[in-house]
Design an enzyme around this catalytic site. Structure first.
Site: not given
Ligand code: NDP
Length: 292
Positions: A52, A96, A119
């Site tokens: 990322k 995460q 997200d």
């Protein structure tokens, strides 16, 4: 003859579009900023987080990676989330997953400002998606939908069967494709581990989307002739013939299924590259929203 739906090619064309939007933002003094918070040392998570950061740099975006020790407490993590919520250089961020067991994932997701939740996991964004007024769509299902649209698959009126009902893939993709409007309008069936006669249902699919996490589970006899097959699964299996001793395969038995299909995604090189791409797209959108 089947057609390969190539996630690398489709994501490249989306990145080209994003570069134009990023340039326009930068000309207004805004550099889209993404922060990723990683708690602990899960090797797979470390790989994703590195990918990322690298992609942000390539696109000329601002990228911050915050690595916290595995023994971070829930309140320490919530404090970090609060800081990012009010950091004006960070337009979007994510924590995460999975998180260490001492931390309640739901509490952390709920603490993220929905306008920075790139997200798309915050319940407010999940609800907006469900009622057909999305802000941020979750990256993997959004990537699947874009792959279908951009490879010219007509979704309207088609029977889509989704194998898997997780909150991050199965349920959202079903909710997205059943919406009224362009790139959706499908008739959707969702199947899972309690489904009876799974193979009979998958065989009814015009578009079969598989997200189970079971290597090569979907065999040719479970797929209709001429179906479009999207394989979300990523499973590492032993392969003594490869240098690493292992390789990645999907949830679909690609070699035997492909000839039956009109189009199919490979693993790797299918849905995988689309996921990071849609995260970048969400971050650019978050930066654009900050101008409104
Ligand atoms: P989960 O483990 O959260 O969900 C798996 C789903 O598959 C569950 O709904 C489960 O049913 C169902 N399932 C499992 N076994 C069977 C079976 N034998 N028959 C029918 N249904 C079954 O996985 P995720 O949704 O998070 O991920 C799915 C796959 O996609 C994984 O391989 C993951 O690595 C991959 N993935 C890939 C991404 C990418 O970027 N390419 C991103 C995200 C995921 P039940 O609910 O009843 O348990």
């Amino acid at each position: 003859m089947f057609r390969l739906i190539n996630g690398n090619e489709i994501s490249s064309s989306i990145y080209e579009e994003l570069k134009g939007r990023i340039a326009s933002l930068r000309s207004k003094g805004i550099t889209p900023g993404l922060a990723v918070v990683l708690v602990g040392e899960d090797p797979a998570s470390q790989v994703y987080v590195r990918m990322k950061g690298k992609k942000c740099e390539e696109l000329g975006m601002h990228s911050v990676t915050i690595v916290l020790p595995a023994d971070t407490t829930e309140s320490e993590l919530l404090k970090k989330v609060d800081e990012l919520n009010s950091d004006s250089k960070i337009h979007g961020f994510l924590v995460q997953l999975p998180l260490p067991k001492n931390i309640d994932e739901d509490k952390v997701i709920n603490a993220i400002d929905p306008r920075k939740d790139v997200d798309g996991f915050h319940p407010s964004n999940v609800g907006s998606m469900l009622i057909g007024k999305p802000l941020f769509l979750p990256a993997t299902p959004a990537g699947v939908q874009q792959m279908l649209i951009r490879s010219g698959v007509d979704i309207s009126g088609k029977h889509v069967v989704v194998v898997g009902r997780s909150n991050i893939v199965g349920k959202p993709i079903a909710a997205m494709l059943v919406q009224k409007g362009a790139g959706a309008d499908a008739t959707v069936t969702v199947v899972h581990s309690r489904t009876k006669n799974l193979g009979e249902l998958t065989k009814l699919a015009d578009i079969l989307i598989v997200a189970m996490g079971k290597a090569r589970f979907i065999t040719a006899d479970m797929v209709k002739d001429g179906a479009v097959v999207i394989d979300v699964g990523t499973n590492r299996i032993d392969d003594p013939s490869s240098e690493k001793g292992s390789r990645l395969v999907g949830d679909v038995d690609f070699d035997n299924v492909k000839e039956k299909t009109a189009a199919i995604t490979p693993v790797p090189g299918g849905v995988g590259p689309m996921t990071i791409c849609m995260l970048m797209a969400n971050t650019v959108m978050a930066a654009e929203l900050s101008l409104l």
